[in-house]
Design a protein around this motif. Structure first.
Motif, PDB file in Angstrom:
ATOM      1  N   LEU A 120       0.836  -1.219   0.000  1.00  0.00           N
ATOM      2  CA  LEU A 120       0.000   0.000   0.000  1.00  0.00           C
ATOM      3  C   LEU A 120       0.863   1.258   0.000  1.00  0.00           C
ATOM      4  O   LEU A 120       0.568   2.219  -0.719  1.00  0.00           O
ATOM      5  CB  LEU A 120      -0.937   0.001   1.207  1.00  0.00           C
ATOM      6  N   LYS A 121       1.934   1.238   0.782  1.00  0.00           N
ATOM      7  CA  LYS A 121       2.856   2.390   0.821  1.00  0.00           C
ATOM      8  C   LYS A 121       3.521   2.580  -0.548  1.00  0.00           C
ATOM      9  O   LYS A 121       3.604   3.703  -1.064  1.00  0.00           O
ATOM     10  CB  LYS A 121       3.910   2.157   1.912  1.00  0.00           C
ATOM     11  N   ASN A 122       3.983   1.483  -1.155  1.00  0.00           N
ATOM     12  CA  ASN A 122       4.616   1.574  -2.478  1.00  0.00           C
ATOM     13  C   ASN A 122       3.630   2.079  -3.530  1.00  0.00           C
ATOM     14  O   ASN A 122       3.990   2.899  -4.384  1.00  0.00           O
ATOM     15  CB  ASN A 122       5.183   0.209  -2.892  1.00  0.00           C
ATOM     16  N   ILE A 123       2.397   1.592  -3.476  1.00  0.00           N
ATOM     17  CA  ILE A 123       1.363   2.011  -4.437  1.00  0.00           C
ATOM     18  C   ILE A 123       1.072   3.498  -4.271  1.00  0.00           C
ATOM     19  O   ILE A 123       0.971   4.237  -5.261  1.00  0.00           O
ATOM     20  CB  ILE A 123       0.094   1.148  -4.252  1.00  0.00           C
ATOM     21  N   LYS A 124       0.963   3.957  -3.024  1.00  0.00           N
ATOM     22  CA  LYS A 124       0.721   5.385  -2.759  1.00  0.00           C
ATOM     23  C   LYS A 124       1.897   6.219  -3.269  1.00  0.00           C
ATOM     24  O   LYS A 124       1.714   7.239  -3.939  1.00  0.00           O
ATOM     25  CB  LYS A 124       0.513   5.605  -1.261  1.00  0.00           C
ATOM     26  N   ASN A 125       3.118   5.782  -2.969  1.00  0.00           N
ATOM     27  CA  ASN A 125       4.310   6.517  -3.412  1.00  0.00           C
ATOM     28  C   ASN A 125       4.438   6.530  -4.934  1.00  0.00           C
ATOM     29  O   ASN A 125       5.033   7.446  -5.500  1.00  0.00           O
ATOM     30  CB  ASN A 125       5.570   5.934  -2.778  1.00  0.00           C
ATOM     31  N   ALA A 126       3.870   5.524  -5.580  1.00  0.00           N
ATOM     32  CA  ALA A 126       3.880   5.480  -7.045  1.00  0.00           C
ATOM     33  C   ALA A 126       2.763   6.339  -7.643  1.00  0.00           C
ATOM     34  O   ALA A 126       2.687   6.509  -8.853  1.00  0.00           O
ATOM     35  CB  ALA A 126       3.736   4.037  -7.521  1.00  0.00           C
ATOM     36  N   GLY A 127       1.896   6.861  -6.777  1.00  0.00           N
ATOM     37  CA  GLY A 127       0.792   7.705  -7.246  1.00  0.00           C
ATOM     38  C   GLY A 127      -0.301   6.908  -7.939  1.00  0.00           C
ATOM     39  O   GLY A 127      -1.001   7.427  -8.809  1.00  0.00           O
ATOM     40  N   LEU A 128      -0.468   5.634  -7.564  1.00  0.00           N
ATOM     41  CA  LEU A 128      -1.419   4.760  -8.268  1.00  0.00           C
ATOM     42  C   LEU A 128      -2.555   4.243  -7.390  1.00  0.00           C
ATOM     43  O   LEU A 128      -3.225   3.279  -7.744  1.00  0.00           O
ATOM     44  CB  LEU A 128      -0.662   3.587  -8.891  1.00  0.00           C
ATOM     45  N   ASN A 182      -5.385   5.320  -7.058  1.00  0.00           N
ATOM     46  CA  ASN A 182      -6.673   5.402  -7.775  1.00  0.00           C
ATOM     47  C   ASN A 182      -6.842   4.277  -8.794  1.00  0.00           C
ATOM     48  O   ASN A 182      -7.937   4.071  -9.311  1.00  0.00           O
ATOM     49  CB  ASN A 182      -6.825   6.763  -8.458  1.00  0.00           C
ATOM     50  N   LYS A 183      -5.765   3.536  -9.096  1.00  0.00           N
ATOM     51  CA  LYS A 183      -5.834   2.437 -10.071  1.00  0.00           C
ATOM     52  C   LYS A 183      -5.644   1.057  -9.453  1.00  0.00           C
ATOM     53  O   LYS A 183      -5.869   0.059 -10.114  1.00  0.00           O
ATOM     54  CB  LYS A 183      -4.770   2.622 -11.168  1.00  0.00           C
ATOM     55  N   ILE A 184      -5.204   1.016  -8.184  1.00  0.00           N
ATOM     56  CA  ILE A 184      -4.926  -0.269  -7.534  1.00  0.00           C
ATOM     57  C   ILE A 184      -5.651  -0.327  -6.190  1.00  0.00           C
ATOM     58  O   ILE A 184      -5.472   0.550  -5.341  1.00  0.00           O
ATOM     59  CB  ILE A 184      -3.412  -0.468  -7.301  1.00  0.00           C
ATOM     60  N   LYS A 185      -6.440  -1.372  -6.023  1.00  0.00           N
ATOM     61  CA  LYS A 185      -7.144  -1.622  -4.758  1.00  0.00           C
ATOM     62  C   LYS A 185      -6.535  -2.879  -4.142  1.00  0.00           C
ATOM     63  O   LYS A 185      -6.500  -3.933  -4.780  1.00  0.00           O
ATOM     64  CB  LYS A 185      -8.632  -1.834  -5.043  1.00  0.00           C
ATOM     65  N   VAL A 186      -6.065  -2.772  -2.898  1.00  0.00           N
ATOM     66  CA  VAL A 186      -5.467  -3.905  -2.190  1.00  0.00           C
ATOM     67  C   VAL A 186      -6.483  -4.441  -1.186  1.00  0.00           C
ATOM     68  O   VAL A 186      -7.026  -3.691  -0.382  1.00  0.00           O
ATOM     69  CB  VAL A 186      -4.170  -3.494  -1.454  1.00  0.00           C
ATOM     70  N   ILE A 187      -6.728  -5.737  -1.262  1.00  0.00           N
ATOM     71  CA  ILE A 187      -7.593  -6.416  -0.298  1.00  0.00           C
ATOM     72  C   ILE A 187      -6.709  -7.360   0.512  1.00  0.00           C
ATOM     73  O   ILE A 187      -5.985  -8.179  -0.054  1.00  0.00           O
ATOM     74  CB  ILE A 187      -8.710  -7.207  -1.005  1.00  0.00           C
ATOM     75  N   ILE A 188      -6.790  -7.228   1.833  1.00  0.00           N
ATOM     76  CA  ILE A 188      -5.994  -8.084   2.714  1.00  0.00           C
ATOM     77  C   ILE A 188      -6.864  -9.265   3.136  1.00  0.00           C
ATOM     78  O   ILE A 188      -7.959  -9.082   3.668  1.00  0.00           O
ATOM     79  CB  ILE A 188      -5.491  -7.298   3.937  1.00  0.00           C
ATOM     80  N   GLY A 189      -6.361 -10.457   2.864  1.00  0.00           N
ATOM     81  CA  GLY A 189      -7.083 -11.664   3.245  1.00  0.00           C
ATOM     82  C   GLY A 189      -6.643 -12.846   2.401  1.00  0.00           C
ATOM     83  O   GLY A 189      -5.852 -12.700   1.471  1.00  0.00           O
ATOM     84  N   ASP A 190      -7.157 -14.014   2.735  1.00  0.00           N
ATOM     85  CA  ASP A 190      -6.873 -15.228   1.990  1.00  0.00           C
ATOM     86  C   ASP A 190      -7.720 -15.213   0.715  1.00  0.00           C
ATOM     87  O   ASP A 190      -8.955 -15.123   0.788  1.00  0.00           O
ATOM     88  CB  ASP A 190      -7.223 -16.444   2.856  1.00  0.00           C
ATOM     89  N   ALA A 191      -7.082 -15.299  -0.420  1.00  0.00           N
ATOM     90  CA  ALA A 191      -7.798 -15.235  -1.706  1.00  0.00           C
ATOM     91  C   ALA A 191      -8.903 -16.289  -1.792  1.00  0.00           C
ATOM     92  O   ALA A 191      -9.941 -16.051  -2.419  1.00  0.00           O
ATOM     93  CB  ALA A 191      -6.824 -15.399  -2.868  1.00  0.00           C
ATOM     94  N   LEU A 192      -8.706 -17.427  -1.141  1.00  0.00           N
ATOM     95  CA  LEU A 192      -9.724 -18.481  -1.170  1.00  0.00           C
ATOM     96  C   LEU A 192     -11.009 -18.022  -0.481  1.00  0.00           C
ATOM     97  O   LEU A 192     -12.103 -18.463  -0.838  1.00  0.00           O
ATOM     98  CB  LEU A 192      -9.198 -19.771  -0.537  1.00  0.00           C
TER      99      LEU A 192
END
Length: 183
Positions: A80-88, A90-100
């Motif tokens: 999330l920090k890297n995505i924010k620092n990349a200015g993205l 608004n294009k990337i949503k991170v969901i925390i959890g087991d994909a299953l």
């Protein structure tokens, strides 16, 4: 590409090399985005965020909005920090959890998917995601050469199922599986 994203990708590459983190890197990244762009991907589901490299790479070089799932909360915070620092953000949503657990609860429909998480679970991820993928969606799976034994069920499923068209592309010492969902 945003200058911030370029700098963050370079920084992640250095961190990954120093800490032996398994990121896709530029060579695989370019192949992935070429297929996504050719396919005109607009909404991508990524399984396995790690520290955000592939999500940032894909969001930077395609028109796709990325929804990415990461099981490890601490690693997701770094992403999330890297995505924010990349200015993205608004294009990337991170969901925390087991994909299953997360995939069945998603309300979105995607036209592409990138799988790069627990290798023995690739088939489960795909089967859970099938109802969330449009017809003719593109699915890209990483590490299909290095971890072929751990994902034999997945590879057998996509390579021998008439509902999928699948090709393997070798990259450096590994390979990507490029799959089209035909239903």
């Amino acid at each position: 590409m945003k200058k911030e994203a370029e700098l963050i990708l370079e920084e992640i590459e250095k961190i990954a090399k120093e800490n032996k983190l398994p990121i896709i890197g530029k060579n695989k990244g370019k192949i992935i985005v070429d297929f996504l762009n050719k396919h005109k991907s607009k909404k991508l589901l990524e399984i396995g965020t790690l520290i955000g490299y592939s999500a940032i790479f894909i969001a930077s070089y395609t028109k796709a909005k990325v929804t990415t799932i990461e099981i490890n909360e601490e690693i997701a915070k770094i992403a999330l920090k890297n995505i924010k620092n990349a200015g993205l953000e608004n294009k990337i949503k991170v969901i925390i959890g087991d994909a299953l657990d997360v995939i069945p609860k998603l309300n979105d429909i995607f036209d592409s998917m990138f799988i790069d998480a627990e290798k023995s679970q690739y088939l489960k991820y795909l089967i859970l995601a099938e109802p969330k993928l449009k017809n003719n969606s593109i699915i890209i799976a990483d590490n299909v050469k290095k971890f072929e034994n751990e994902m034999k069920d997945f590879l057998n499923y996509v390579r021998n199922n008439k509902l999928y068209k699948s090709i393997t592309i070798e990259v450096d010492d590994d390979a990507l599986e490029i799959i089209i969902k035909k239903f």
